[in-house]
Each structure stands twice: as C-alpha cells, then as structure tokens.
Scaffold this motif. Structure first.
Motif, PDB file in Angstrom:
ATOM      1  N   ILE A   1       1.040  -0.203   1.472  1.00 24.68           N
ATOM      2  CA  ILE A   1       2.082   0.821   1.602  1.00 24.68           C
ATOM      3  C   ILE A   1       1.423   2.164   1.901  1.00 24.68           C
ATOM      4  O   ILE A   1       0.771   2.762   1.041  1.00 24.68           O
ATOM      5  N   SER A   2       1.581   2.617   3.132  1.00 30.25           N
ATOM      6  CA  SER A   2       1.024   3.896   3.565  1.00 30.25           C
ATOM      7  C   SER A   2       2.093   4.965   3.365  1.00 30.25           C
ATOM      8  O   SER A   2       3.172   4.902   3.967  1.00 30.25           O
ATOM      9  N   HIS A   3       1.796   5.958   2.530  1.00 35.51           N
ATOM     10  CA  HIS A   3       2.822   6.932   2.149  1.00 35.51           C
ATOM     11  C   HIS A   3       2.177   8.234   1.707  1.00 35.51           C
ATOM     12  O   HIS A   3       0.974   8.292   1.436  1.00 35.51           O
ATOM     13  N   SER A   4       2.995   9.268   1.617  1.00 39.43           N
ATOM     14  CA  SER A   4       2.548  10.541   1.058  1.00 39.43           C
ATOM     15  C   SER A   4       2.734  10.513  -0.453  1.00 39.43           C
ATOM     16  O   SER A   4       3.746  10.019  -0.954  1.00 39.43           O
ATOM     17  N   VAL A   5       1.769  11.052  -1.169  1.00 40.83           N
ATOM     18  CA  VAL A   5       1.874  11.091  -2.630  1.00 40.83           C
ATOM     19  C   VAL A   5       3.098  11.893  -3.068  1.00 40.83           C
ATOM     20  O   VAL A   5       3.649  11.671  -4.154  1.00 40.83           O
TER      21      VAL A   5
ATOM     22  N   SER B   1      10.488   3.007  -6.227  1.00 43.03           N
ATOM     23  CA  SER B   1      11.679   2.184  -6.043  1.00 43.03           C
ATOM     24  C   SER B   1      11.439   1.091  -5.011  1.00 43.03           C
ATOM     25  O   SER B   1      11.938  -0.033  -5.151  1.00 43.03           O
ATOM     26  N   LEU B   2      10.666   1.410  -3.977  1.00 45.01           N
ATOM     27  CA  LEU B   2      10.367   0.426  -2.937  1.00 45.01           C
ATOM     28  C   LEU B   2       9.542  -0.732  -3.498  1.00 45.01           C
ATOM     29  O   LEU B   2       9.805  -1.904  -3.196  1.00 45.01           O
ATOM     30  N   VAL B   3       8.556  -0.420  -4.320  1.00 42.13           N
ATOM     31  CA  VAL B   3       7.735  -1.469  -4.933  1.00 42.13           C
ATOM     32  C   VAL B   3       8.593  -2.349  -5.835  1.00 42.13           C
ATOM     33  O   VAL B   3       8.455  -3.577  -5.849  1.00 42.13           O
ATOM     34  N   GLN B   4       9.508  -1.726  -6.578  1.00 45.26           N
ATOM     35  CA  GLN B   4      10.413  -2.509  -7.421  1.00 45.26           C
ATOM     36  C   GLN B   4      11.271  -3.444  -6.579  1.00 45.26           C
ATOM     37  O   GLN B   4      11.513  -4.595  -6.950  1.00 45.26           O
ATOM     38  N   LEU B   5      11.719  -2.954  -5.417  1.00 41.76           N
ATOM     39  CA  LEU B   5      12.520  -3.796  -4.530  1.00 41.76           C
ATOM     40  C   LEU B   5      11.695  -4.977  -4.019  1.00 41.76           C
ATOM     41  O   LEU B   5      12.194  -6.107  -3.947  1.00 41.76           O
TER      42      LEU B   5
ATOM     43  N   PHE C   1      -0.681  -3.140  -2.221  1.00 45.57           N
ATOM     44  CA  PHE C   1      -1.584  -1.999  -2.391  1.00 45.57           C
ATOM     45  C   PHE C   1      -0.775  -0.723  -2.221  1.00 45.57           C
ATOM     46  O   PHE C   1      -0.123  -0.513  -1.196  1.00 45.57           O
ATOM     47  N   CYS C   2      -0.802   0.114  -3.249  1.00 46.85           N
ATOM     48  CA  CYS C   2      -0.090   1.388  -3.220  1.00 46.85           C
ATOM     49  C   CYS C   2      -0.895   2.372  -4.061  1.00 46.85           C
ATOM     50  O   CYS C   2      -0.905   2.282  -5.293  1.00 46.85           O
ATOM     51  N   SER C   3      -1.579   3.287  -3.407  1.00 50.85           N
ATOM     52  CA  SER C   3      -2.559   4.142  -4.080  1.00 50.85           C
ATOM     53  C   SER C   3      -1.961   5.054  -5.142  1.00 50.85           C
ATOM     54  O   SER C   3      -2.676   5.512  -6.039  1.00 50.85           O
ATOM     55  N   SER C   4      -0.654   5.329  -5.082  1.00 49.18           N
ATOM     56  CA  SER C   4      -0.044   6.276  -6.020  1.00 49.18           C
ATOM     57  C   SER C   4       0.417   5.635  -7.322  1.00 49.18           C
ATOM     58  O   SER C   4       0.766   6.344  -8.262  1.00 49.18           O
ATOM     59  N   LEU C   5       0.435   4.302  -7.375  1.00 46.83           N
ATOM     60  CA  LEU C   5       0.964   3.620  -8.551  1.00 46.83           C
ATOM     61  C   LEU C   5      -0.130   2.894  -9.314  1.00 46.83           C
ATOM     62  O   LEU C   5      -0.925   2.150  -8.731  1.00 46.83           O
ATOM     63  N   SER C   6      -0.141   3.107 -10.610  1.00 45.28           N
ATOM     64  CA  SER C   6      -1.122   2.463 -11.475  1.00 45.28           C
ATOM     65  C   SER C   6      -0.986   0.946 -11.391  1.00 45.28           C
ATOM     66  O   SER C   6       0.111   0.400 -11.456  1.00 45.28           O
TER      67      SER C   6
END
Length: 275
Positions: free
Chosen positions: A12-16, A24-28, A42-47
């Motif tokens: 997931i490429s995104h702005s912090v 919410s997207l990861v939960q979906l 892989f999502c760098s902003s989420l633990s």
C-alpha cells in the motif's frame, strides 16, 4: 492448483497524512479475506504491517518491490502528490512493471492523476460502492480467496463507506478552512498578541480541537505557541464567515525569536476541527 497470476501480498503506497483512510482500507482488506499479517500486507504507517525493526527503509522497499508476486495499491490524494517518498514509490513500481491499482481519497479528483500512473486505467473513489464491488472481486480472484457471502460483504462495505465519508468530511472542512497569522505584536516581555484571520467557506459552523502556531523570524529563529482552552472552548467559526481576531499568548522572552522580525511567509498553523 496455484495460478501463475496469483498475488501473495499487497504493497500500500500512501502518504502518512492519509493514515486514517489507510487504516480503514486495511480493515476492508481483512474483511475481504486477506490475513492480518505483514506477510500479506505491507503498509509502512501501521504497526505490524511495516518495516521490521533495524531494517533499512530503502533496501526493504527495494526488496519488496522486486518480488514478482506483489501488487501495488496506490492511495492517491493531494497529500500523496506532495510527498517525495510517495512519488519515489510510484516511480519504482513503474520501473519494476508491477501490477497496480489506484484508489482515490474522496476529496481528490481524477483529473489530478499524473506521474507514472496511467490516468486511462480504471481507478475509483474509496466511497464508490460499484468501485468497491469490482475491487473486492479482483482481490478475491488474485489472492484465490473464498468468496464472501453477499450479505456480509454488503455490511462490511457499508461500514467502510460510512467511515470514509466521516474522514473525508473532516478533511474537506480542514481544506476549506484557513487560519492565517496577519500580524505579531510584542505586548511585554511575557506576552505576544497575534492578529489572526479565520476563514470558513463551508456551510457548517466549525469548532476547533486545537490550533498550534509555529512562528519564524527573518533570522530563522522559531517559537511554538498553542491556543489556550480559554479561546477554543468559546470560539465558533460560523458558516461562510471571514473574520479577524486578536489573541494573546504567553511566550518565553529568552527565546531568540524576534517578533519585530516575524516572517509571515514561513509561519505555520496546524489545527483540527470537530466533526
């Protein structure tokens, strides 16, 4: 039997700054059937979904993008295009010819898509019901997941859209609300008076959770000021209102910051409003 086109992981490429959308997207994705594990998302902003402790961020990202079984999911927004690391990720995905999909945050328009993203390739807004249905079907197919009961999916999708609309409302209001520092005046050795302009172009009355100021003088000296509760608790910025107020702040006179040399072009104001 495993398909040659099977995808094992989403990057997931995104702005912090868009982390609330991404949560919410990861939960979906979890609701669709992708496991809650860094092995699948892989999502760098989420633990738990980010870069392992001690790893070099650049080497780790390079290694991830070189994997053949990974799909890049771009979460496009104004924040995304203002972030050099995000644009680097976009370029790296293009160079490695990765399969990708792009999802737009509600306040970001299709006409602003640029860079390595193919604007003719199908994208959709996060709160678009039909787009989410197509996205779900694609994820199920690529990851070879079990199909979700349509009633369960309907509830998951509804909950996701409601959450996204709530986040986008706050974001839109912030985008359409301005707090500007027009003048800084030293009253004495302990107090500064800030002349502030508040602008609300929305149709809603606004109350602020906090307002923080970072003032910079022409020599580069900085000072941080926080709006006190006595101002915020009784302050409402009404719909379509544009007004000037003067607030007094305590400050450390020993600071190198010189109010008479304030450089308004470098001043920063951050705030958050109540939904």
């Amino acid at each position: 039997m495993r398909s040659n086109n099977k995808i094992d992981k989403i990057f997931i490429s995104h702005s912090v700054k868009d982390v609330e959308y991404v949560k919410s997207l990861v939960q979906l994705l979890n609701d669709i059937g992708i496991k809650k594990s860094e092995n699948y998302i892989f999502c760098s902003s989420l633990s738990g979904y980010g870069i392992p402790y001690g790893e070099s961020i650049f080497e780790f990202l390079k290694e991830e993008l070189n994997k053949s079984n990974i799909m890049v999911l771009f979460v496009l927004s104004h924040n995304y295009y203002q972030s050099p690391p995000c644009l680097n990720e976009m370029g790296a995905a293009w160079i490695t010819s990765k399969s990708y999909n792009s999802i737009l945050t509600p306040n970001f328009d299709f006409r602003h898509i640029s860079g390595a993203i193919d604007s003719s390739k199908i994208s959709f807004h996060m709160h678009d019901e039909n787009g989410l249905n197509t996205f779900k079907d694609k994820i199920v197919k690529l990851f070879e997941l079990e199909e979700i009961d349509y009633k369960i999916w309907g509830e998951d999708r509804k909950r996701f859209i409601e959450t996204i609309k709530g986040i986008s409302y706050i974001e839109a209001t912030n985008l359409n609300t301005q707090v500007q520092v027009e003048k800084v005046k030293k009253l004495n050795d302990e107090e500064l008076e800030l002349q502030l302009r508040f602008i609300n172009v929305t149709d809603k009355d606004i109350e602020f959770k906090f307002i923080d100021f970072e003032l910079v003088d022409s020599f580069g000296n900085e000072i941080q000021l926080l709006a006190e509760d006595k101002y915020l608790e009784n302050y409402t910025l009404y719909r379509k209102e544009n007004k000037v107020v003067k607030w007094v702040f305590q400050y450390d006179y020993k600071s190198n910051y010189n109010p008479r040399r304030d450089n308004g072009n470098l001043s920063k104001v951050s705030f958050e409003i109540y939904s």
